[in-house]
Design a protein around this motif. Structure first.
Motif, PDB file in Angstrom:
ATOM      1  N   SER A 137      -8.645 -16.092   1.685  1.00 17.04           N
ATOM      2  CA  SER A 137      -9.351 -15.539   0.520  1.00 17.04           C
ATOM      3  C   SER A 137     -10.211 -14.577   1.001  1.00 17.04           C
ATOM      4  N   GLY A 138     -10.354 -13.287   0.030  1.00 17.63           N
ATOM      5  CA  GLY A 138     -11.123 -12.145   0.107  1.00 17.63           C
ATOM      6  C   GLY A 138     -10.213 -10.980  -0.588  1.00 17.63           C
ATOM      7  N   THR A 139     -10.839  -9.866  -0.392  1.00 19.54           N
ATOM      8  CA  THR A 139     -10.283  -8.620  -0.878  1.00 19.54           C
ATOM      9  C   THR A 139      -9.893  -8.035   0.292  1.00 19.54           C
ATOM     10  N   TYR A 140      -8.624  -7.396   0.232  1.00 16.50           N
ATOM     11  CA  TYR A 140      -7.706  -6.882   1.226  1.00 16.50           C
ATOM     12  C   TYR A 140      -7.743  -5.471   0.854  1.00 16.50           C
ATOM     13  N   PHE A 141      -8.093  -4.429   1.936  1.00 19.39           N
ATOM     14  CA  PHE A 141      -8.011  -3.004   1.611  1.00 19.39           C
ATOM     15  C   PHE A 141      -7.145  -2.524   2.531  1.00 19.39           C
ATOM     16  N   CYS A 142      -6.189  -1.365   2.346  1.00 19.44           N
ATOM     17  CA  CYS A 142      -5.532  -0.505   3.218  1.00 19.44           C
ATOM     18  C   CYS A 142      -6.164   0.925   3.292  1.00 19.44           C
ATOM     19  N   GLY A 143      -6.344   1.375   4.535  1.00 21.36           N
ATOM     20  CA  GLY A 143      -6.903   2.679   4.689  1.00 21.36           C
ATOM     21  C   GLY A 143      -5.824   3.532   5.215  1.00 21.36           C
ATOM     22  N   THR A 144      -5.799   4.746   4.744  1.00 21.86           N
ATOM     23  CA  THR A 144      -4.468   5.463   5.275  1.00 21.86           C
ATOM     24  C   THR A 144      -5.379   6.851   5.722  1.00 21.86           C
ATOM     25  N   CYS A 157       0.818  -1.208   0.065  1.00 21.30           N
ATOM     26  CA  CYS A 157      -0.099   0.130  -0.121  1.00 21.30           C
ATOM     27  C   CYS A 157       1.038   1.244   0.178  1.00 21.30           C
ATOM     28  N   SER A 158       0.625   2.192  -0.929  1.00 20.72           N
ATOM     29  CA  SER A 158       1.745   3.244  -1.098  1.00 20.72           C
ATOM     30  C   SER A 158       1.025   4.581  -1.120  1.00 20.72           C
ATOM     31  N   SER A 159       1.364   5.487  -0.505  1.00 17.42           N
ATOM     32  CA  SER A 159       0.433   6.811  -0.588  1.00 17.42           C
ATOM     33  C   SER A 159       1.386   7.983  -0.901  1.00 17.42           C
ATOM     34  N   SER A 160       0.821   8.939  -1.584  1.00 11.25           N
ATOM     35  CA  SER A 160       1.666  10.083  -1.778  1.00 11.25           C
ATOM     36  C   SER A 160       1.757  11.137  -0.739  1.00 11.25           C
ATOM     37  N   LYS A 161       1.221  10.960   0.177  1.00 12.03           N
ATOM     38  CA  LYS A 161       1.110  11.848   1.321  1.00 12.03           C
ATOM     39  C   LYS A 161       1.848  11.277   2.535  1.00 12.03           C
ATOM     40  N   ALA A 162       2.175  12.205   3.452  1.00 10.26           N
ATOM     41  CA  ALA A 162       2.627  11.664   4.989  1.00 10.26           C
ATOM     42  C   ALA A 162       1.362  11.204   5.562  1.00 10.26           C
ATOM     43  N   LEU A 163       1.714  10.008   6.185  1.00 14.31           N
ATOM     44  CA  LEU A 163       0.738   9.224   6.807  1.00 14.31           C
ATOM     45  C   LEU A 163       0.881   9.172   8.525  1.00 14.31           C
ATOM     46  N   TYR A 164      -0.255   9.206   9.106  1.00 11.42           N
ATOM     47  CA  TYR A 164      -0.224   9.149  10.617  1.00 11.42           C
ATOM     48  C   TYR A 164      -0.479   7.542  10.833  1.00 11.42           C
ATOM     49  N   SER A 165      -1.283   6.989  10.222  1.00 11.53           N
ATOM     50  CA  SER A 165      -1.753   5.488  10.422  1.00 11.53           C
ATOM     51  C   SER A 165      -2.292   4.831   9.253  1.00 11.53           C
ATOM     52  N   VAL A 166      -1.870   3.587   9.394  1.00 10.35           N
ATOM     53  CA  VAL A 166      -2.306   2.645   8.124  1.00 10.35           C
ATOM     54  C   VAL A 166      -3.246   1.608   8.819  1.00 10.35           C
ATOM     55  N   HIS A 167      -4.438   1.506   8.186  1.00 16.29           N
ATOM     56  CA  HIS A 167      -5.367   0.330   8.564  1.00 16.29           C
ATOM     57  C   HIS A 167      -5.477  -0.668   7.567  1.00 16.29           C
ATOM     58  N   TRP A 168      -5.537  -1.953   8.054  1.00 14.64           N
ATOM     59  CA  TRP A 168      -5.898  -3.059   7.044  1.00 14.64           C
ATOM     60  C   TRP A 168      -7.148  -3.717   7.336  1.00 14.64           C
ATOM     61  N   TYR A 169      -8.004  -4.212   6.202  1.00 14.96           N
ATOM     62  CA  TYR A 169      -9.392  -4.681   6.355  1.00 14.96           C
ATOM     63  C   TYR A 169      -9.466  -5.728   5.350  1.00 14.96           C
ATOM     64  N   ARG A 170     -10.051  -6.926   5.837  1.00 14.10           N
ATOM     65  CA  ARG A 170     -10.395  -8.056   4.496  1.00 14.10           C
ATOM     66  C   ARG A 170     -11.848  -7.965   4.381  1.00 14.10           C
ATOM     67  N   GLN A 171     -12.268  -8.114   3.157  1.00 15.14           N
ATOM     68  CA  GLN A 171     -13.645  -8.347   2.898  1.00 15.14           C
ATOM     69  C   GLN A 171     -13.916  -9.645   2.059  1.00 15.14           C
ATOM     70  N   LYS A 172     -14.936 -10.456   2.589  1.00 17.24           N
ATOM     71  CA  LYS A 172     -15.320 -11.630   1.926  1.00 17.24           C
ATOM     72  C   LYS A 172     -16.517 -11.096   0.993  1.00 17.24           C
ATOM     73  N   HIS A 173     -16.664 -11.704  -0.163  1.00 21.13           N
ATOM     74  CA  HIS A 173     -17.602 -11.572  -1.155  1.00 21.13           C
ATOM     75  C   HIS A 173     -19.046 -11.225  -0.453  1.00 21.13           C
ATOM     76  N   GLY A 174     -19.734 -10.080  -0.659  1.00 17.49           N
ATOM     77  CA  GLY A 174     -21.105 -10.044  -0.005  1.00 17.49           C
ATOM     78  C   GLY A 174     -21.098  -9.636   1.512  1.00 17.49           C
ATOM     79  N   GLU A 175     -19.912  -9.460   2.043  1.00 21.33           N
ATOM     80  CA  GLU A 175     -19.790  -9.103   3.463  1.00 21.33           C
ATOM     81  C   GLU A 175     -19.254  -7.852   3.887  1.00 21.33           C
ATOM     82  N   ALA A 176     -19.406  -7.356   5.061  1.00 19.94           N
ATOM     83  CA  ALA A 176     -18.475  -6.203   5.434  1.00 19.94           C
ATOM     84  C   ALA A 176     -17.121  -6.335   5.684  1.00 19.94           C
TER      85      ALA A 176
END
Lengths: 113, 111
Positions: B83-90, B22-41
């Protein structure tokens, strides 16, 4: 699991009609967020709230408004729904802003015809 | 700006390892990681804070390079349940407790 619910879970509506989605939490968390999720875009922030009657815009706020009159409820309103607002909408809560995890609600699938 | 995740998709066999970046173009204070299964939160995995503090899963590891504004999530000895989709949140310094999510990385673990 965090006590967060969304209603309705599914809705089909027509272009031009107003729509209100509700997010309800039982955790007494301060921060609440509305996101939309579309293929290829991940989660995009629409609006968020940092307390009762305190709200701010996110990156995709055009066409949406929010209200928070009680800690537990955060409402998202599409003033005049358009087909581009067809999406899955997630509400999230957190107790300590960016320093704490966000808990997501089950989502609302909205289709605008 | 939305952080950039790579790869966009990865296929693994059970027991194999993978890294999601996960790469950002701005300075970061925190990074979160989440996983999502199909059809779920999305479900929380980990937070990495400036200064090295981490909160999250015992079985998930991640790193945060503040200078490079990058984070990596390590899937070690993968299981079918990964298995699932992984998201980073910055979160940037002026973000006001708002996260900006990447486009996601789809992970499929096969037997």
């Amino acid at each position: 699991d965090a006590g967060i619910t969304q209603s309705p879970r599914h809705k089909v509506t027509e272009t031009g009609t107003p729509v209100t989605l509700r997010c309800h939490q039982t955790e007494n968390h301060r921060y609440m967020y509305w996101y939309r999720q579309d293929p290829g875009h991940g989660l995009r922030l629409i609006h968020y709230s940092y307390g009762v009657k305190d709200t701010d815009k996110g990156e995709v706020s055009d066409g949406y408004s929010v209200s928070r009159s009680k800690t537990e409820d955060f409402l998202l309103t599409l003033e005049s729904a358009t087909s581009s607002q067809t999406s899955v909408y997630f509400c999230a809560i957190t107790g300590a802003g960016g320093q704490d995890e966000q808990f997501f609600g089950p989502g609302t699938r909205l289709t605008v015809l | 700006q939305q952080p950039v995740q790579s790869p966009q998709a990865v296929i693994l066999r059970e027991g194999e390892d993978a890294v999601i970046n996960c790469s950002s173009s701005k300075a970061l204070y925190s990074v979160h990681w989440y996983r999502q299964k199909h059809g779920e939160a999305p479900i929380f995995l980990m937070i990495l804070l400036k200064g090295g503090e981490q909160k999250g899963h015992d079985k998930i590891s991640a790193s945060f390079n503040e200078k490079k504004q990058q984070s990596s999530l390590y899937l070690t000895a993968s299981q079918l349940s990964y298995s699932g989709t992984y998201f980073c949140g910055t979160e940037g310094y002026s973000a006001g407790n708002k996260l900006t999510f990447g486009g996601g990385t789809r992970v499929l673990v096969k037997p």
